[in-house]
Design a protein around this motif. Structure first.
Motif, PDB file in Angstrom:
ATOM      1  N   PHE A 327       0.821  -1.201   0.000  1.00 42.87           N
ATOM      2  CA  PHE A 327       0.000   0.000   0.000  1.00 42.87           C
ATOM      3  C   PHE A 327       0.861   1.260   0.000  1.00 42.87           C
ATOM      4  O   PHE A 327       0.497   2.258  -0.644  1.00 42.87           O
ATOM      5  CB  PHE A 327      -0.933  -0.018   1.212  1.00 42.87           C
ATOM      6  CG  PHE A 327      -1.910  -1.160   1.189  1.00 42.87           C
ATOM      7  CD1 PHE A 327      -3.026  -1.121   0.360  1.00 42.87           C
ATOM      8  CD2 PHE A 327      -1.703  -2.283   1.976  1.00 42.87           C
ATOM      9  CE1 PHE A 327      -3.923  -2.180   0.332  1.00 42.87           C
ATOM     10  CE2 PHE A 327      -2.603  -3.339   1.954  1.00 42.87           C
ATOM     11  CZ  PHE A 327      -3.712  -3.298   1.127  1.00 42.87           C
ATOM     12  N   ALA A 328       2.000   1.206   0.689  1.00 41.33           N
ATOM     13  CA  ALA A 328       2.887   2.366   0.644  1.00 41.33           C
ATOM     14  C   ALA A 328       3.453   2.555  -0.756  1.00 41.33           C
ATOM     15  O   ALA A 328       3.607   3.693  -1.228  1.00 41.33           O
ATOM     16  CB  ALA A 328       4.010   2.192   1.670  1.00 41.33           C
ATOM     17  N   TYR A 329       3.742   1.459  -1.448  1.00 40.23           N
ATOM     18  CA  TYR A 329       4.254   1.557  -2.815  1.00 40.23           C
ATOM     19  C   TYR A 329       3.205   2.159  -3.746  1.00 40.23           C
ATOM     20  O   TYR A 329       3.495   3.053  -4.554  1.00 40.23           O
ATOM     21  CB  TYR A 329       4.669   0.164  -3.293  1.00 40.23           C
ATOM     22  CG  TYR A 329       5.153   0.108  -4.717  1.00 40.23           C
ATOM     23  CD1 TYR A 329       6.438   0.507  -5.045  1.00 40.23           C
ATOM     24  CD2 TYR A 329       4.322  -0.339  -5.742  1.00 40.23           C
ATOM     25  CE1 TYR A 329       6.892   0.456  -6.354  1.00 40.23           C
ATOM     26  CE2 TYR A 329       4.760  -0.399  -7.051  1.00 40.23           C
ATOM     27  CZ  TYR A 329       6.044  -0.003  -7.342  1.00 40.23           C
ATOM     28  OH  TYR A 329       6.491  -0.047  -8.643  1.00 40.23           O
ATOM     29  N   VAL A 330       1.967   1.706  -3.603  1.00 39.36           N
ATOM     30  CA  VAL A 330       0.893   2.237  -4.446  1.00 39.36           C
ATOM     31  C   VAL A 330       0.668   3.706  -4.161  1.00 39.36           C
ATOM     32  O   VAL A 330       0.473   4.526  -5.078  1.00 39.36           O
ATOM     33  CB  VAL A 330      -0.397   1.421  -4.235  1.00 39.36           C
ATOM     34  CG1 VAL A 330      -1.568   2.060  -4.972  1.00 39.36           C
ATOM     35  CG2 VAL A 330      -0.204  -0.016  -4.702  1.00 39.36           C
ATOM     36  N   ALA A 331       0.695   4.084  -2.879  1.00 41.58           N
ATOM     37  CA  ALA A 331       0.488   5.493  -2.526  1.00 41.58           C
ATOM     38  C   ALA A 331       1.606   6.373  -3.077  1.00 41.58           C
ATOM     39  O   ALA A 331       1.349   7.483  -3.587  1.00 41.58           O
ATOM     40  CB  ALA A 331       0.385   5.630  -1.009  1.00 41.58           C
ATOM     41  N   ALA A 332       2.851   5.893  -3.001  1.00 39.77           N
ATOM     42  CA  ALA A 332       3.975   6.692  -3.502  1.00 39.77           C
ATOM     43  C   ALA A 332       3.907   6.861  -5.012  1.00 39.77           C
ATOM     44  O   ALA A 332       4.096   7.970  -5.550  1.00 39.77           O
ATOM     45  CB  ALA A 332       5.289   6.030  -3.102  1.00 39.77           C
ATOM     46  N   VAL A 333       3.607   5.774  -5.735  1.00 33.87           N
ATOM     47  CA  VAL A 333       3.517   5.873  -7.198  1.00 33.87           C
ATOM     48  C   VAL A 333       2.327   6.741  -7.600  1.00 33.87           C
ATOM     49  O   VAL A 333       2.418   7.554  -8.539  1.00 33.87           O
ATOM     50  CB  VAL A 333       3.410   4.465  -7.813  1.00 33.87           C
ATOM     51  CG1 VAL A 333       3.168   4.541  -9.318  1.00 33.87           C
ATOM     52  CG2 VAL A 333       4.685   3.674  -7.545  1.00 33.87           C
ATOM     53  N   GLY A 334       1.208   6.623  -6.876  1.00 30.34           N
ATOM     54  CA  GLY A 334       0.058   7.458  -7.172  1.00 30.34           C
ATOM     55  C   GLY A 334       0.367   8.933  -6.953  1.00 30.34           C
ATOM     56  O   GLY A 334      -0.085   9.792  -7.728  1.00 30.34           O
ATOM     57  N   GLY A 335       1.140   9.242  -5.894  1.00 31.50           N
ATOM     58  CA  GLY A 335       1.551  10.623  -5.662  1.00 31.50           C
ATOM     59  C   GLY A 335       2.435  11.158  -6.785  1.00 31.50           C
ATOM     60  O   GLY A 335       2.320  12.330  -7.189  1.00 31.50           O
ATOM     61  N   MET A 336       3.329  10.307  -7.292  1.00 30.77           N
ATOM     62  CA  MET A 336       4.165  10.731  -8.417  1.00 30.77           C
ATOM     63  C   MET A 336       3.320  11.027  -9.640  1.00 30.77           C
ATOM     64  O   MET A 336       3.551  12.018 -10.361  1.00 30.77           O
ATOM     65  CB  MET A 336       5.190   9.634  -8.740  1.00 30.77           C
ATOM     66  CG  MET A 336       6.193   9.358  -7.637  1.00 30.77           C
ATOM     67  SD  MET A 336       7.238   7.949  -8.062  1.00 30.77           S
ATOM     68  CE  MET A 336       8.039   7.646  -6.478  1.00 30.77           C
ATOM     69  N   TYR A 337       2.321  10.171  -9.915  1.00 30.10           N
ATOM     70  CA  TYR A 337       1.437  10.417 -11.041  1.00 30.10           C
ATOM     71  C   TYR A 337       0.747  11.780 -10.897  1.00 30.10           C
ATOM     72  O   TYR A 337       0.641  12.541 -11.867  1.00 30.10           O
ATOM     73  CB  TYR A 337       0.375   9.327 -11.131  1.00 30.10           C
ATOM     74  CG  TYR A 337       0.871   8.008 -11.654  1.00 30.10           C
ATOM     75  CD1 TYR A 337       2.143   7.871 -12.201  1.00 30.10           C
ATOM     76  CD2 TYR A 337       0.076   6.867 -11.623  1.00 30.10           C
ATOM     77  CE1 TYR A 337       2.588   6.673 -12.695  1.00 30.10           C
ATOM     78  CE2 TYR A 337       0.507   5.652 -12.103  1.00 30.10           C
ATOM     79  CZ  TYR A 337       1.770   5.557 -12.632  1.00 30.10           C
ATOM     80  OH  TYR A 337       2.211   4.367 -13.124  1.00 30.10           O
ATOM     81  N   ALA A 338       0.241  12.058  -9.690  1.00 36.57           N
ATOM     82  CA  ALA A 338      -0.503  13.290  -9.487  1.00 36.57           C
ATOM     83  C   ALA A 338       0.394  14.536  -9.639  1.00 36.57           C
ATOM     84  O   ALA A 338      -0.026  15.537 -10.227  1.00 36.57           O
ATOM     85  CB  ALA A 338      -1.168  13.265  -8.100  1.00 36.57           C
ATOM     86  N   ARG A 339       1.609  14.437  -9.114  1.00 38.55           N
ATOM     87  CA  ARG A 339       2.485  15.602  -9.196  1.00 38.55           C
ATOM     88  C   ARG A 339       3.038  15.834 -10.611  1.00 38.55           C
ATOM     89  O   ARG A 339       3.173  16.967 -11.077  1.00 38.55           O
ATOM     90  CB  ARG A 339       3.652  15.425  -8.216  1.00 38.55           C
ATOM     91  CG  ARG A 339       3.233  15.539  -6.736  1.00 38.55           C
ATOM     92  CD  ARG A 339       4.456  15.564  -5.841  1.00 38.55           C
ATOM     93  NE  ARG A 339       5.236  14.336  -5.928  1.00 38.55           N
ATOM     94  CZ  ARG A 339       5.005  13.251  -5.166  1.00 38.55           C
ATOM     95  NH1 ARG A 339       4.027  13.281  -4.271  1.00 38.55           N
ATOM     96  NH2 ARG A 339       5.736  12.193  -5.300  1.00 38.55           N
TER      97      ARG A 339
END
Length: 341
Positions: A327-339
């Motif tokens: 879940f931390a990996y998904v959250a980090a990659v999702g944050g990169m997508y958003a930024r």
């Protein structure tokens, strides 16, 4: 397996029975005695109006007085040995004048002590696992089980390679007379160079290899049409769109380790993607959840940039480690997508 063959005597009455007995020689545990050969299960009443098959090692007395380990004078001929055509015996035995009986020495002389010890240790492991015992205790039990299994395998090999005495006896239907024929034979089992029962596997493998080599040779002689895979076109289109928009390309290899087939395939595709990215001078970012996969992908990306003639454009931090938690990996990659949008 010991194969015993003898000729049928024309003067024998049809109600005469044959018996083959085997005894071990030079036993390490001191056991001895003659054991009757029986390579088929014995049907016996089960007490419910039916029958059941009993292990051949159980000596069951038949109502006629004939024991289950005897063979009638009109059965067990060499001609009736089951098997495919390539396993047929060298002697045709058209007149049914040769008897044949196979003696499985491992079934007749099983290493009972080693088998019992290995069985009890396996049961002990199951008990510890069911009781959620400490891991160290389970590992110690598994270590003992492996040693016992090795001891069992060695004991079985001694039985197979041992020396045996074989004798042939006969008796009439009334069971009143049991007499040996000729003298005992001292034999030992030896492995065959080739298991004839696996000839079909050899033939199939040769045919399959021949077909593959034939079509490989045909493919090298002529120009073949290779259908384009839509996924490859989509990758090239995505790289082109990212280049036009000035956006980075994110490439995921998954969360499995390097031994996974999907991860191996992902690293192979990464090499092609990195080669096109280097040609278009686009940014590449590969977040990882496994440090070993990250190291491998770093080398793949470096080689791709080198083969594309752009080693100066390679950035070592294009492959970076995020976290091993899902879940931390998904959250980090999702944050990169958003930024990065």
């Amino acid at each position: 397996m010991l194969a015993v063959r003898w000729h049928n005597r024309k003067a024998d009455p049809p109600d005469r029975f044959w018996r083959v007995e085997v005894a071990q020689v030079d036993l390490p545990d001191g056991k001895g005695g003659w054991v009757k050969v029986d390579d088929t299960p014995v049907p016996v009443p089960d007490g419910k109006g039916g029958t059941e098959l009993v292990d051949p090692r159980v000596r069951w007395e038949r109502p006629s007085g004939r024991i289950a380990t005897d063979f009638e004078a009109h059965e067990r001929f060499l001609r009736e040995v089951p098997g495919p055509w390539w396993c047929w015996p060298p002697v045709p035995d058209r007149d049914k004048d040769t008897h044949w009986v196979g003696a499985d020495v491992l079934k007749m002389f099983p290493p009972e002590k080693e088998e019992e010890a290995a069985r009890l240790q396996r049961a002990e492991i199951e008990r510890l696992q069911a009781a959620h015992a400490p891991a160290a205790q389970v590992e110690e039990a598994e270590r003992k089980s492996r040693l016992l299994e090795q001891s069992l395998a060695a004991a079985q090999e001694r039985v197979r390679a041992g020396r045996y005495r074989i004798r042939l006896l006969w008796q009439d239907a009334d069971g009143a007379r049991l007499a040996p024929i000729g003298k005992d034979w001292l034999v030992s089992a030896s492995p065959n160079w080739w298991d004839a029962r696996k000839t079909n596997t050899l033939l199939f493998s040769l045919v399959l290899c021949g077909v593959v080599l034939f079509y490989v040779a045909q493919a090298r002689r002529r120009e073949l049409f290779l259908r384009r895979i839509p996924g490859i076109d989509a990758i090239e289109e995505s790289i082109g769109r990212a280049t036009e928009m000035g956006r980075p390309i994110y490439y995921m290899t998954g969360r499995d380790d390097i031994t996974s087939l999907s991860t191996i395939a992902a690293t192979t595709i990464l090499g092609e993607v990195a080669r096109k990215v280097a040609a278009y001078d686009t940014r590449l970012k590969v977040p990882h959840a496994d440090p070993i996969v990250m190291t491998v992908c770093q080398e793949v990306t470096r080689e791709a940039y080198l083969s594309a003639g752009r080693p100066d454009s390679y950035l070592p931090d294009s492959n970076f480690y995020v976290t091993g938690d899902q879940f931390a990996y998904v959250a980090a990659v999702g944050g990169m997508y958003a930024r990065e949008k």
